[in-house]
Design a protein around this motif. Structure first.
Motif, PDB file in Angstrom:
ATOM      1  N   ASN A   1       0.776  24.179  10.028  1.00  9.56           N
ATOM      2  CA  ASN A   1       0.602  23.796  11.431  1.00  9.56           C
ATOM      3  C   ASN A   1       1.936  23.292  11.970  1.00  9.56           C
ATOM      4  OD1 ASN A   1      -2.142  24.374  11.416  1.00  9.56           O
ATOM      5  ND2 ASN A   1      -2.649  22.347  10.649  1.00  9.56           N
ATOM      6  N   LEU A   2       2.903  24.206  12.032  1.00  5.48           N
ATOM      7  CA  LEU A   2       4.243  23.857  12.479  1.00  5.48           C
ATOM      8  C   LEU A   2       4.673  24.774  13.610  1.00  5.48           C
ATOM      9  CD1 LEU A   2       5.941  23.403   9.010  1.00  5.48           C
ATOM     10  CD2 LEU A   2       5.589  21.595  10.706  1.00  5.48           C
ATOM     11  N   LYS A   3       5.485  24.225  14.486  1.00  9.15           N
ATOM     12  CA  LYS A   3       6.061  24.975  15.599  1.00  9.15           C
ATOM     13  C   LYS A   3       7.572  24.868  15.480  1.00  9.15           C
ATOM     14  CE  LYS A   3       6.546  24.703  20.599  1.00  9.15           C
ATOM     15  NZ  LYS A   3       6.220  23.880  21.770  1.00  9.15           N
ATOM     16  N   LEU A   4       8.260  26.004  15.470  1.00  6.16           N
ATOM     17  CA  LEU A   4       9.713  26.021  15.426  1.00  6.16           C
ATOM     18  C   LEU A   4      10.241  25.611  16.795  1.00  6.16           C
ATOM     19  CD1 LEU A   4      12.301  26.725  13.859  1.00  6.16           C
ATOM     20  CD2 LEU A   4      12.032  29.070  14.670  1.00  6.16           C
ATOM     21  N   LEU A   5      11.049  24.553  16.824  1.00  6.61           N
ATOM     22  CA  LEU A   5      11.638  24.068  18.080  1.00  6.61           C
ATOM     23  C   LEU A   5      13.007  24.722  18.252  1.00  6.61           C
ATOM     24  CD1 LEU A   5      10.678  20.283  17.783  1.00  6.61           C
ATOM     25  CD2 LEU A   5       9.415  22.135  18.917  1.00  6.61           C
TER      26      LEU A   5
ATOM     27  N   ALA B   1       0.852  -1.191   0.000  1.00  5.35           N
ATOM     28  CA  ALA B   1       0.000   0.000   0.000  1.00  5.35           C
ATOM     29  C   ALA B   1       0.887   1.240   0.000  1.00  5.35           C
ATOM     30  CB  ALA B   1      -0.898   0.002   1.218  1.00  5.35           C
ATOM     31  N   PRO B   2       0.520   2.249  -0.757  1.00  4.79           N
ATOM     32  CA  PRO B   2       1.332   3.472  -0.789  1.00  4.79           C
ATOM     33  C   PRO B   2       1.258   4.238   0.521  1.00  4.79           C
ATOM     34  CG  PRO B   2      -0.641   3.730  -2.120  1.00  4.79           C
ATOM     35  CD  PRO B   2      -0.615   2.308  -1.651  1.00  4.79           C
ATOM     36  N   VAL B   3       2.344   4.860   0.868  1.00  4.67           N
ATOM     37  CA  VAL B   3       2.398   5.693   2.072  1.00  4.67           C
ATOM     38  C   VAL B   3       1.860   7.070   1.706  1.00  4.67           C
ATOM     39  CG1 VAL B   3       3.931   6.745   3.759  1.00  4.67           C
ATOM     40  CG2 VAL B   3       4.381   4.429   2.950  1.00  4.67           C
ATOM     41  N   ASN B   4       0.933   7.564   2.491  1.00  6.41           N
ATOM     42  CA  ASN B   4       0.359   8.873   2.180  1.00  6.41           C
ATOM     43  C   ASN B   4       0.792   9.962   3.159  1.00  6.41           C
ATOM     44  OD1 ASN B   4      -1.083   8.183   4.410  1.00  6.41           O
ATOM     45  ND2 ASN B   4      -3.082   8.244   3.450  1.00  6.41           N
ATOM     46  N   HIS B   5       1.770   9.647   3.999  1.00  7.54           N
ATOM     47  CA  HIS B   5       2.301  10.671   4.894  1.00  7.54           C
ATOM     48  C   HIS B   5       3.732  10.333   5.297  1.00  7.54           C
ATOM     49  CE1 HIS B   5       1.005   7.723   7.933  1.00  7.54           C
ATOM     50  NE2 HIS B   5       1.962   8.236   8.648  1.00  7.54           N
ATOM     51  N   TYR B   6       4.396  11.307   5.838  1.00  7.09           N
ATOM     52  CA  TYR B   6       5.767  11.168   6.318  1.00  7.09           C
ATOM     53  C   TYR B   6       5.777  11.558   7.784  1.00  7.09           C
ATOM     54  CZ  TYR B   6       6.375  11.765   1.305  1.00  7.09           C
ATOM     55  OH  TYR B   6       6.269  11.657  -0.045  1.00  7.09           O
ATOM     56  N   SER B   7       6.640  10.937   8.567  1.00  6.21           N
ATOM     57  CA  SER B   7       6.750  11.345   9.968  1.00  6.21           C
ATOM     58  C   SER B   7       7.976  12.226  10.185  1.00  6.21           C
ATOM     59  CB  SER B   7       6.819  10.127  10.887  1.00  6.21           C
ATOM     60  OG  SER B   7       7.956   9.346  10.575  1.00  6.21           O
TER      61      SER B   7
ATOM     62  N   LYS C   1       0.924  16.596   5.030  1.00  2.47           N
ATOM     63  CA  LYS C   1       1.139  15.165   4.779  1.00  2.47           C
ATOM     64  C   LYS C   1       1.803  14.463   5.953  1.00  2.47           C
ATOM     65  CE  LYS C   1      -0.321  15.302   0.561  1.00  2.47           C
ATOM     66  NZ  LYS C   1      -1.600  14.714   0.229  1.00  2.47           N
ATOM     67  N   MET C   2       1.897  15.151   7.071  1.00  8.46           N
ATOM     68  CA  MET C   2       2.587  14.596   8.229  1.00  8.46           C
ATOM     69  C   MET C   2       1.641  14.475   9.418  1.00  8.46           C
ATOM     70  SD  MET C   2       6.180  16.679   7.905  1.00  8.46           S
ATOM     71  CE  MET C   2       7.054  15.643   9.085  1.00  8.46           C
ATOM     72  N   PRO C   3       1.854  13.464  10.263  1.00  5.29           N
ATOM     73  CA  PRO C   3       1.029  13.334  11.460  1.00  5.29           C
ATOM     74  C   PRO C   3       1.457  14.339  12.529  1.00  5.29           C
ATOM     75  CG  PRO C   3       2.721  11.651  11.455  1.00  5.29           C
ATOM     76  CD  PRO C   3       2.840  12.386  10.146  1.00  5.29           C
ATOM     77  N   LYS C   4       0.615  14.502  13.523  1.00  6.47           N
ATOM     78  CA  LYS C   4       0.954  15.357  14.659  1.00  6.47           C
ATOM     79  C   LYS C   4       2.281  14.881  15.241  1.00  6.47           C
ATOM     80  CE  LYS C   4      -0.988  17.388  18.769  1.00  6.47           C
ATOM     81  NZ  LYS C   4      -2.158  17.549  19.606  1.00  6.47           N
ATOM     82  N   HIS C   5       3.150  15.820  15.577  1.00  6.14           N
ATOM     83  CA  HIS C   5       4.490  15.583  16.120  1.00  6.14           C
ATOM     84  C   HIS C   5       5.502  15.143  15.067  1.00  6.14           C
ATOM     85  CE1 HIS C   5       2.788  16.284  20.030  1.00  6.14           C
ATOM     86  NE2 HIS C   5       1.997  15.237  19.913  1.00  6.14           N
ATOM     87  N   GLY C   6       5.087  15.087  13.792  1.00  5.82           N
ATOM     88  CA  GLY C   6       6.060  14.847  12.733  1.00  5.82           C
ATOM     89  C   GLY C   6       7.039  16.004  12.695  1.00  5.82           C
TER      90      GLY C   6
ATOM     91  N   ASN D   1      22.521  28.002   9.777  1.00 10.18           N
ATOM     92  CA  ASN D   1      21.578  27.553  10.810  1.00 10.18           C
ATOM     93  C   ASN D   1      21.029  26.173  10.500  1.00 10.18           C
ATOM     94  OD1 ASN D   1      21.332  29.720  12.745  1.00 10.18           O
ATOM     95  ND2 ASN D   1      20.445  30.926  11.094  1.00 10.18           N
ATOM     96  N   PHE D   2      20.587  25.525  11.550  1.00  6.17           N
ATOM     97  CA  PHE D   2      19.891  24.245  11.458  1.00  6.17           C
ATOM     98  C   PHE D   2      18.594  24.411  12.233  1.00  6.17           C
ATOM     99  CE2 PHE D   2      18.845  20.025  13.173  1.00  6.17           C
ATOM    100  CZ  PHE D   2      18.720  19.341  11.976  1.00  6.17           C
ATOM    101  N   TRP D   3      17.477  24.003  11.623  1.00  2.34           N
ATOM    102  CA  TRP D   3      16.173  24.204  12.246  1.00  2.34           C
ATOM    103  C   TRP D   3      15.385  22.892  12.306  1.00  2.34           C
ATOM    104  CZ3 TRP D   3      16.152  28.631  14.503  1.00  2.34           C
ATOM    105  CH2 TRP D   3      16.797  29.711  13.939  1.00  2.34           C
ATOM    106  N   VAL D   4      14.612  22.760  13.358  1.00  2.00           N
ATOM    107  CA  VAL D   4      13.677  21.650  13.497  1.00  2.00           C
ATOM    108  C   VAL D   4      12.310  22.252  13.784  1.00  2.00           C
ATOM    109  CG1 VAL D   4      13.066  19.561  14.781  1.00  2.00           C
ATOM    110  CG2 VAL D   4      15.483  20.129  14.413  1.00  2.00           C
ATOM    111  N   GLU D   5      11.325  21.824  13.011  1.00  2.00           N
ATOM    112  CA  GLU D   5       9.945  22.259  13.218  1.00  2.00           C
ATOM    113  C   GLU D   5       9.080  21.032  13.400  1.00  2.00           C
ATOM    114  OE1 GLU D   5       8.345  25.478  11.150  1.00  2.00           O
ATOM    115  OE2 GLU D   5      10.277  26.328  10.595  1.00  2.00           O
ATOM    116  N   GLU D   6       8.051  21.168  14.218  1.00  7.24           N
ATOM    117  CA  GLU D   6       7.195  20.028  14.544  1.00  7.24           C
ATOM    118  C   GLU D   6       5.732  20.345  14.221  1.00  7.24           C
ATOM    119  OE1 GLU D   6       7.762  17.255  18.105  1.00  7.24           O
ATOM    120  OE2 GLU D   6       6.247  18.697  18.790  1.00  7.24           O
ATOM    121  N   VAL D   7       5.048  19.358  13.665  1.00  4.72           N
ATOM    122  CA  VAL D   7       3.625  19.510  13.344  1.00  4.72           C
ATOM    123  C   VAL D   7       2.833  19.587  14.657  1.00  4.72           C
ATOM    124  CG1 VAL D   7       1.641  18.488  12.174  1.00  4.72           C
ATOM    125  CG2 VAL D   7       3.929  18.264  11.167  1.00  4.72           C
ATOM    126  N   THR D   8       1.949  20.567  14.725  1.00  3.90           N
ATOM    127  CA  THR D   8       1.142  20.740  15.943  1.00  3.90           C
ATOM    128  C   THR D   8      -0.249  20.145  15.767  1.00  3.90           C
ATOM    129  OG1 THR D   8       0.404  22.911  15.170  1.00  3.90           O
ATOM    130  CG2 THR D   8       2.319  22.848  16.617  1.00  3.90           C
TER     131      THR D   8
END
Length: 86
Positions: free
Chosen positions: A57-61, A1-7, A33-38, A79-86
């Protein structure tokens, strides 16, 4: 089955080469295309781009980003950035 999202998404400096409105659309599309906390991790060379100001729906960590940048062995990125889906 195809993957429809990325974490997790790891990007280099792709946002350097596009204007801010296009960068916002990419952030929004990725987050949709990402789940919460992706997480999206990415580097910037000269142009600081992030999702702040977009409708994604992203939060800059900031603390996580800062801590990881300190131990990053890649010296030529600004810079290096990490953002998380809220």
């Amino acid at each position: 089955a195809p993957v429809n999202h990325y974490s997790k998404v790891n990007l280099s400096n792709i946002f350097e080469y596009m204007d801010q409105p296009l960068a916002y659309r990419i952030f929004e599309q990725l987050a949709s295309k990402m789940p919460k906390h992706g997480r999206i991790a990415f580097w910037n060379l000269f142009v600081d781009r992030n999702s702040l100001g977009s409708e994604a729906n992203l939060k800059l960590l900031k603390e996580v980003s800062h801590d990881l940048k300190k131990i990053d062995r890649v010296w030529f990125y600004k810079n290096f950035w990490v953002e998380e889906v809220t």
